[in-house]
Scaffold this motif. Structure first.
Motif, PDB file in Angstrom:
ATOM      1  N   ALA A 198      -1.561  33.580  43.108  1.00 31.77           N
ATOM      2  CA  ALA A 198      -2.726  33.544  43.995  1.00 31.77           C
ATOM      3  C   ALA A 198      -2.305  33.595  45.459  1.00 31.77           C
ATOM      4  CB  ALA A 198      -3.551  32.284  43.712  1.00 31.77           C
ATOM      5  N   ASN A 204      -1.245  37.113  46.222  1.00 32.92           N
ATOM      6  CA  ASN A 204      -2.444  37.943  46.330  1.00 32.92           C
ATOM      7  C   ASN A 204      -3.138  37.728  47.673  1.00 32.92           C
ATOM      8  OD1 ASN A 204      -4.471  39.710  45.038  1.00 32.92           O
ATOM      9  ND2 ASN A 204      -5.786  37.906  45.250  1.00 32.92           N
ATOM     10  N   ARG A 224       0.057  40.727  48.509  1.00 35.19           N
ATOM     11  CA  ARG A 224       1.198  41.114  47.674  1.00 35.19           C
ATOM     12  C   ARG A 224       0.762  41.208  46.211  1.00 35.19           C
ATOM     13  NH1 ARG A 224       5.672  39.696  50.915  1.00 35.19           N
ATOM     14  NH2 ARG A 224       4.851  39.056  52.930  1.00 35.19           N
ATOM     15  N   THR A 225       1.669  41.762  45.407  1.00 29.39           N
ATOM     16  CA  THR A 225       1.452  41.772  43.965  1.00 29.39           C
ATOM     17  C   THR A 225       2.194  40.582  43.355  1.00 29.39           C
ATOM     18  OG1 THR A 225       3.428  43.075  43.428  1.00 29.39           O
ATOM     19  CG2 THR A 225       1.419  44.308  44.012  1.00 29.39           C
TER      20      THR A 225
END
Lengths: 189, 550
Positions: B145, B148, B152-153
């Motif tokens: 989380a 995110n 970012r991934t």
């Protein structure tokens, strides 16, 4: 009367307690407690059982504790002289220091390049372990007994068989986009 | 006097490199003996206990060096019993790394494409779960989380864990009590035993010598089963082939000590050590911000407070695993759990005067449940060098178990230090956004840098000056001695290395079988996976002729 040598059990114990209390400080056991500086509320490494752990031969440091205590007091004397600090002949030199001065000595002894660094780091490691993992006693017993370190850290109580299980462990939903180059087996490409 | 003990193949170590070799050679018909310095524990022996003397300290070893400390397994099953079971494959660019030698460090025959069939063979032998978000622990989910939120991934990490049996107890380093972790105790090792291989625990190999008939003689000490500082006897075993897989912190030490009896070792024995570029950061989360900024809620009134819960690493950020980026700027950032005992002392407090001890550290420990540990794996410079060996083993043991002083020296180069600084800044950027957390790196001042994945101290390569082994894992100048553990991996992988160590070990087997045949051992190559599955075997078949071309 001031104990003359670190081989004196009381001197040794007070000195090692003061060292452990520098690593994880705690509250004084009584108003005349000198070994524990009282730099933090709650039990610290001493209350957690640091001396018990250090005295256990399984650690490999127990045989050297007389030397540790003697050397620590020698370093403390040098520190006291170097900075012109007040002396107190009623307790061992390291114990006579304030918490801040004890910290300064420990910082110096464990700094990169100090010739005795490895020894002091190992002593500090076991003091820390007495608090963060109660390595001198079974973990379940330590938690049941309200061990100050494990309790303060919030380590939960295990199941009745002494094992931990967490049936709830996941938010259970996607929380980020996957990397675009992930392979079918879930690895980076 | 008893007669001299003999075997066809003597294997030093029972971790990935040893177990894989033992299985294939035994299944192929060779007489195999494995010597393991640590004890042999099974499921019921694995305890949830930090007390010295519990399984945690019996099977786990912490060796302090000069500038680098290594952590590793010390039991039958080696690293597979104590590791966190993350099993990603190494990204493609890793095989083109040049590192400190300014030319490709991997053998020309090995690329991701040529290694993939061997990875497949491992994946068929060690059940690996491609974890989904429902498997990600709270700490993994939190890391996802936060990634995110920072644009970012994040990826759930493939792991050798049976998630249906896992209780998320986070005691993986003490051995898995629930048989969820698919350690070597459940695949290669029992299959090797079924084919007649023998395991001798508490046998610590010291050195190797050569007999007049060309066979090797392996010299060991027997180690007390409780106090590893004590030995209880000694012995030797003669073998036609020796496979050394004692781990990257021990294999080069055995070879160094053997120099007096075997003759000069290749220059790269005990050099080019890599810590896999590892470093840890601790984030102390602000629980209110976790709820407000990331919208996370456990459903029991808590937003996170779940450091203790999980199964090691479950989610990683791989945004920097990009082959178009320059070397030393590529790394992964993986959520990790590190248990108390060794896992708190190196954490630094925040603020102007960071400290690893004292009142502020105690306050930090009081927020332990809200810790999130992030594991960096950068590209280091293979700067580790082993000094002269200690009297026995790979360390002067301080404690009865677990703690010793070794001879590894590691002075990070500017490349390594800059890569760590870049990764530190990245973790800070992700986790300190909008007041989510305070992030500090672990100090390298106390025990130096540290690694749970020692590598490259006896590595494969094409260049005899910078590699100890040829690309078939045979020790240069010492035919019939092979090395198949993490020390054979040429350099840092930017991901957890167990999968790559295992794939390389699988790839080395046909050459070891041929060497055994040449020494008169009746052995063939071609066993299926330990489960009997054969797809992996079929997949590597086309690669074998090229492997055996001299």
């Amino acid at each position: 009367m001031r104990p003359q040598t670190s081989d004196d059990p009381q001197t040794r114990t007070m000195t090692l307690e003061a060292f452990a209390d520098t690593i994880i400080p705690g509250e004084k056991r009584s108003s005349d407690d000198r070994a524990i500086a009282g730099a933090a509320p709650g039990g610290g490494a001493v209350a957690a059982g640091a001396l018990e752990l250090l005295e256990w031969d399984a650690t490999g440091v127990s045989g050297g504790l007389d030397d540790f205590a003697r050397a620590l007091n020698t370093h403390a004397q040098a520190h006291t002289a170097e900075f012109g600090l007040p002396t107190d002949d009623t307790v061992p030199p390291f114990v006579a220091l304030s918490y801040e001065e004890r910290s300064a000595v420990v910082k110096r002894l464990t700094a990169p390049g100090h010739p005795e660094k490895a020894l002091w780091v190992s002593l500090a490691l076991f003091c820390n372990m007495s608090y963060d993992s109660a390595a001198h006693m079974s973990t379940a017993d330590a938690i049941a007994a309200g061990h100050p370190g494990l309790t303060s850290m919030g380590v939960t109580t295990p199941d009745a068989d002494g094992l931990w299980r967490f049936p709830n462990f996941s938010y259970g939903r996607p929380l980020a986009a996957l990397h675009p180059d992930t392979t079918a087996s879930g690895s980076p490409a | 006097m008893t007669s001299v003990e003999r075997t066809d193949v003597l294997i030093v170590g029972t971790g990935f490199g040893g177990a894989i070799a033992a299985y294939h050679l035994a299944a192929g018909g060779a007489k195999v003996v494995m010597l393991e310095r640590g004890p042999w524990l099974g499921t019921d022996d694995f305890e949830h206990d930090y007390k010295l003397g519990s399984s945690y300290t019996r099977i786990f070893d912490f060796v302090v060096g000069d500038g680098m400390s290594t952590l590793g397994g010390n039991c039958v099953g080696g690293g597979s019993v104590v590791y966190f079971a993350a099993m990603p494959r190494a990204p493609r660019f890793v095989f083109d790394r040049k590192g400190s030698i300014a030319r490709r460090m991997w053998p020309s025959a090995i690329t991701r494409d040529t290694l993939d069939p061997w990875y497949d063979r491992v994946a068929e032998s060690i059940p690996i779960t491609q974890q989904g978000w429902e498997d990600a622990s709270y700490s993994g989910g939190l890391w996802a989380a936060a990634c995110n939120h920072a644009g970012r991934t994040a990826n759930p990490v493939p792991a050798a864990v049976d998630t249906t049996k896992c209780t998320n107890c986070n005691w993986m380093m003490a051995g898995c009590r629930f048989e969820a972790k698919q350690s070597l105790l459940f695949n290669y090792l029992p299959a090797a035993l079924a084919h007649g291989a023998e395991i001798k625990p508490l046998h610590e190999v010291q050195k190797i010598s050569k007999n007049e008939d060309g066979d090797y003689r392996v010299h060991y000490l027997r180690v007390d089963d409780e106090d590893y500082r004590e030995t209880t006897g000694s012995g030797t075993i003669d073998a036609k082939i020796v496979v050394i897989a004692a781990g990257a912190a021990a294999t080069p030490v055995i070879l160094q000590r053997s120099e007096a009896t075997l003759g000069p070792m290749p220059h790269a024995v005990g050099r080019y050590f890599s810590g896999n570029g590892e470093r840890l950061n601790t984030a102390v989360l602000n629980e209110d911000r976790v709820r407000d900024v990331l919208g996370l809620d456990r459903g029991d009134g808590l937003a996170y407070a779940a450091n203790q819960i999980g199964k090691g690493p479950t989610v990683a950020n791989w945004d920097r695993l990009d082959g178009s980026l320059p070397e030393y700027s590529r790394y992964s950032l993986e959520q990790l759990y590190f248990p108390p005992g060794l896992g708190t002392i190196l954490a630094l407090t925040g603020g102007a005067d960071p400290s690893w001890f004292g009142p502020d550290k105690k306050e930090m420990l009081a927020r332990w449940r809200s810790w999130l540990i992030i594991f960096q794996m950068i590209e280091d410079d293979n700067e580790g060098v082993f000094g002269p060996p200690p009297e026995r083993g790979n360390a002067d043991r301080l404690s009865q178990q677990m703690l010793g002083i070794g001879r590894l020296s590691y002075k990070p180069t500017l490349n390594t230090s800059a890569a760590w600084a870049m990764a530190d800044a990245d973790v800070k950027d992700i986790l300190e956004r909008d007041g989510l957390a305070t992030v500090t790196p672990w100090t390298n001042d106390l025990v130096g840098a540290y690694t749970v994945h020692p590598l490259a101290s006896c590595r494969i390569g094409d260049d005899p000056h910078t590699s100890a082994l040829d690309d078939g894992h045979e020790l240069r100048g010492h035919p019939g001695i092979f090395v198949t553990d993490g020390s054979a991996v040429p350099g840092a992988l930017t991901v957890n290395p167990a999968m790559t160590i295992s794939a390389l070990a699988e790839r080395a087997i046909p050459g070891i079988v041929r060497a055994a045949q040449e020494r008169g051992v009746a052995v063939t190559y071609g066993a299926p996976a330990p489960s009997g599955a054969t797809n992996g075997r079929a997949g590597v078949q086309p690669l074998i002729p090229a492997l055996l071309r001299k």
